[in-house]
Motif scaffolding. Structure first.
Motif, PDB file in Angstrom:
ATOM      1  N   ILE A   6      45.346  34.453  13.748  1.00  0.00           N
ATOM      2  CA  ILE A   6      45.427  34.688  15.188  1.00  0.00           C
ATOM      3  C   ILE A   6      46.851  34.383  15.627  1.00  0.00           C
ATOM      4  CG2 ILE A   6      44.460  34.101  17.453  1.00  0.00           C
ATOM      5  CD1 ILE A   6      42.039  32.928  15.873  1.00  0.00           C
ATOM      6  N   TYR A   7      47.585  35.406  16.070  1.00  0.00           N
ATOM      7  CA  TYR A   7      49.000  35.213  16.384  1.00  0.00           C
ATOM      8  C   TYR A   7      49.401  35.860  17.706  1.00  0.00           C
ATOM      9  CZ  TYR A   7      49.268  39.846  14.119  1.00  0.00           C
ATOM     10  OH  TYR A   7      49.059  41.154  13.763  1.00  0.00           O
ATOM     11  N   ALA A   8      48.448  36.044  18.593  1.00  0.00           N
ATOM     12  CA  ALA A   8      48.723  36.715  19.872  1.00  0.00           C
ATOM     13  C   ALA A   8      49.616  35.871  20.760  1.00  0.00           C
ATOM     14  CB  ALA A   8      47.416  37.018  20.594  1.00  0.00           C
ATOM     15  N   GLY A   9      50.443  36.543  21.554  1.00  0.00           N
ATOM     16  CA  GLY A   9      51.200  35.862  22.592  1.00  0.00           C
ATOM     17  C   GLY A   9      50.280  35.395  23.700  1.00  0.00           C
ATOM     18  N   GLY A  10      50.631  34.295  24.366  1.00  0.00           N
ATOM     19  CA  GLY A  10      49.805  33.759  25.442  1.00  0.00           C
ATOM     20  C   GLY A  10      49.987  34.506  26.751  1.00  0.00           C
ATOM     21  N   SER A  11      48.944  34.493  27.555  1.00  0.00           N
ATOM     22  CA  SER A  11      48.980  35.179  28.845  1.00  0.00           C
ATOM     23  C   SER A  11      49.765  34.374  29.877  1.00  0.00           C
ATOM     24  CB  SER A  11      47.562  35.401  29.378  1.00  0.00           C
ATOM     25  OG  SER A  11      46.811  36.206  28.497  1.00  0.00           O
ATOM     26  N   ARG A  12      50.392  35.060  30.786  1.00  0.00           N
ATOM     27  CA  ARG A  12      51.101  34.431  31.905  1.00  0.00           C
ATOM     28  C   ARG A  12      50.099  33.768  32.841  1.00  0.00           C
ATOM     29  NH1 ARG A  12      51.218  40.134  33.010  1.00  0.00           N
ATOM     30  NH2 ARG A  12      49.868  40.635  34.774  1.00  0.00           N
ATOM     31  N   GLY A  13      50.582  32.814  33.614  1.00  0.00           N
ATOM     32  CA  GLY A  13      49.762  32.249  34.670  1.00  0.00           C
ATOM     33  C   GLY A  13      49.726  33.161  35.891  1.00  0.00           C
ATOM     34  N   LEU A  14      48.903  32.790  36.855  1.00  0.00           N
ATOM     35  CA  LEU A  14      48.753  33.566  38.083  1.00  0.00           C
ATOM     36  C   LEU A  14      49.060  32.696  39.292  1.00  0.00           C
ATOM     37  CD1 LEU A  14      45.389  35.375  37.254  1.00  0.00           C
ATOM     38  CD2 LEU A  14      47.698  36.309  37.019  1.00  0.00           C
ATOM     39  N   ALA A  15      49.357  33.326  40.399  1.00  0.00           N
ATOM     40  CA  ALA A  15      49.608  32.625  41.661  1.00  0.00           C
ATOM     41  C   ALA A  15      48.466  32.950  42.617  1.00  0.00           C
ATOM     42  CB  ALA A  15      50.948  33.049  42.253  1.00  0.00           C
ATOM     43  N   GLY A  16      47.554  31.996  42.795  1.00  0.00           N
ATOM     44  CA  GLY A  16      46.400  32.237  43.645  1.00  0.00           C
ATOM     45  C   GLY A  16      45.538  33.377  43.149  1.00  0.00           C
ATOM     46  N   GLY A  17      45.491  33.570  41.837  1.00  0.00           N
ATOM     47  CA  GLY A  17      44.688  34.639  41.248  1.00  0.00           C
ATOM     48  C   GLY A  17      45.388  35.977  41.171  1.00  0.00           C
ATOM     49  N   SER A  18      46.627  36.063  41.627  1.00  0.00           N
ATOM     50  CA  SER A  18      47.349  37.327  41.645  1.00  0.00           C
ATOM     51  C   SER A  18      48.589  37.265  40.754  1.00  0.00           C
ATOM     52  CB  SER A  18      47.785  37.680  43.079  1.00  0.00           C
ATOM     53  OG  SER A  18      46.668  37.787  43.928  1.00  0.00           O
ATOM     54  N   PHE A  19      48.998  38.400  40.254  1.00  0.00           N
ATOM     55  CA  PHE A  19      50.246  38.494  39.513  1.00  0.00           C
ATOM     56  C   PHE A  19      51.404  38.182  40.440  1.00  0.00           C
ATOM     57  CE2 PHE A  19      53.934  41.227  38.546  1.00  0.00           C
ATOM     58  CZ  PHE A  19      54.307  40.664  37.332  1.00  0.00           C
ATOM     59  N   TYR A  20      52.347  37.368  39.963  1.00  0.00           N
ATOM     60  CA  TYR A  20      53.488  37.015  40.812  1.00  0.00           C
ATOM     61  C   TYR A  20      54.735  36.828  39.958  1.00  0.00           C
ATOM     62  CZ  TYR A  20      55.934  34.968  44.817  1.00  0.00           C
ATOM     63  OH  TYR A  20      56.815  34.718  45.833  1.00  0.00           O
ATOM     64  N   GLY A  21      55.060  37.853  39.200  1.00  0.00           N
ATOM     65  CA  GLY A  21      56.353  37.897  38.527  1.00  0.00           C
ATOM     66  C   GLY A  21      56.412  37.369  37.112  1.00  0.00           C
ATOM     67  N   GLY A  22      55.479  36.516  36.703  1.00  0.00           N
ATOM     68  CA  GLY A  22      55.512  35.986  35.347  1.00  0.00           C
ATOM     69  C   GLY A  22      55.149  37.051  34.317  1.00  0.00           C
ATOM     70  N   SER A  23      55.400  36.756  33.043  1.00  0.00           N
ATOM     71  CA  SER A  23      55.066  37.729  32.005  1.00  0.00           C
ATOM     72  C   SER A  23      54.428  37.035  30.812  1.00  0.00           C
ATOM     73  CB  SER A  23      56.308  38.526  31.568  1.00  0.00           C
ATOM     74  OG  SER A  23      57.333  37.670  31.116  1.00  0.00           O
ATOM     75  N   ASP A  24      53.686  37.818  30.042  1.00  0.00           N
ATOM     76  CA  ASP A  24      53.004  37.315  28.847  1.00  0.00           C
ATOM     77  C   ASP A  24      53.998  37.070  27.717  1.00  0.00           C
ATOM     78  OD1 ASP A  24      50.650  37.755  30.252  1.00  0.00           O
ATOM     79  OD2 ASP A  24      50.249  39.684  29.263  1.00  0.00           O
ATOM     80  N   GLY A  25      53.635  36.174  26.807  1.00  0.00           N
ATOM     81  CA  GLY A  25      54.412  36.015  25.591  1.00  0.00           C
ATOM     82  C   GLY A  25      54.172  37.172  24.634  1.00  0.00           C
TER      83      GLY A  25
END
Length: 240
Positions: A193-212
């Motif tokens: 298992i070598y998947a990149g981690g998911s980005r966090g969210l801001a109040g449940g919404s996408f807000y500029g961060g990105s996944d690994g």
């Protein structure tokens, strides 16, 4: 493995090799650490307007490291960068995964797992600040002739922390690590298992961060063993 503390590597957001950069100003999120796969960027800050300017100086994700059998190097997963803090509610970046090296004639997996995954970064439950990025996955080296029984190897990136609402930057996801086999293929009984981690969210919404980014697998590993031992001189004289 990187220069840091010297120009042009002084700013918090600049990711030093596999370490995630910190949120640089006004509630921006920290970048995720990396290893084989790149780390994700941290989320935007305040104000909500995403048109540019210094309010969007989020932490950069760690850079993907170069692996090859010729270089035969191995790295731990990079830690995530911290979120920007001015109200005392920001969170730190998470630790990256470590290094596991096993040389053996045989392994019976017995349904067990080898963990070298990156840690998840803590979410921010209070008003006003960004949160840290996740840790990058580590490295697992298996110089083993025979595998039997189910074995899981987890070098995935951690999950970026989330914030309570738009205006506060979430953390970037951690990049995936690497599993290296002495075998020419992944053994049938082994799952990596070598998947990149998911980005966090801001109040449940996408807000500029990105996944690994995802990690990877390399084959035909050669574990170099140091057989040069220090000389020892024993003095067996007896004092009267």
């Amino acid at each position: 493995i990187a220069f840091y503390g010297y120009d042009p590597f002084m700013s918090a957001r600049g990711a030093p090799a596999n370490g995630g950069g910190g949120g640089n100003i006004h509630t921006t999120g920290g970048g995720g650490g990396s290893n084989f796969g790149c780390g994700g960027d941290g989320g935007w800050g305040y104000p909500v307007d995403a048109s540019g300017g210094e309010k969007l100086v989020y932490g950069l994700g760690g850079y993907a490291l170069s692996y090859s059998n010729a270089d035969n190097k191995v790295f731990a997963g990079g830690g995530g960068g911290a979120g920007h803090e001015h109200y005392g509610n920001g969170t730190s970046g998470a630790n990256g995964g470590g290094i596991v090296i096993i040389t053996a004639k045989a392994i019976d997996g017995n349904g067990a797992s080898i963990f070298a995954r990156g840690n998840n970064s803590a979410s921010g439950g209070a008003y006003g600040d960004g949160v840290g990025g996740a840790g990058g996955g580590g490295s697992v080296l298996l110089s083993v002739e025979d595998f039997s029984g189910k074995l899981n190897v987890d070098v995935s990136g951690g999950l970026g922390g989330s914030t309570i609402g738009i205006g506060f930057g979430p953390g970037g996801g951690g990049g995936g690590g690497i599993c290296r086999f002495g075998n020419p293929v992944v053994p049938d009984s082994v799952t990596v298992i070598y998947a990149g981690g998911s980005r966090g969210l801001a109040g449940g919404s996408f807000y500029g961060g990105s996944d690994g980014c995802d990690g990877g697998i390399l084959y035909n590993l050669s574990v170099i063993v140091n057989t040069t031992y220090p000389s020892v001189t024993a003095n067996f004289s007896v004092e009267s």
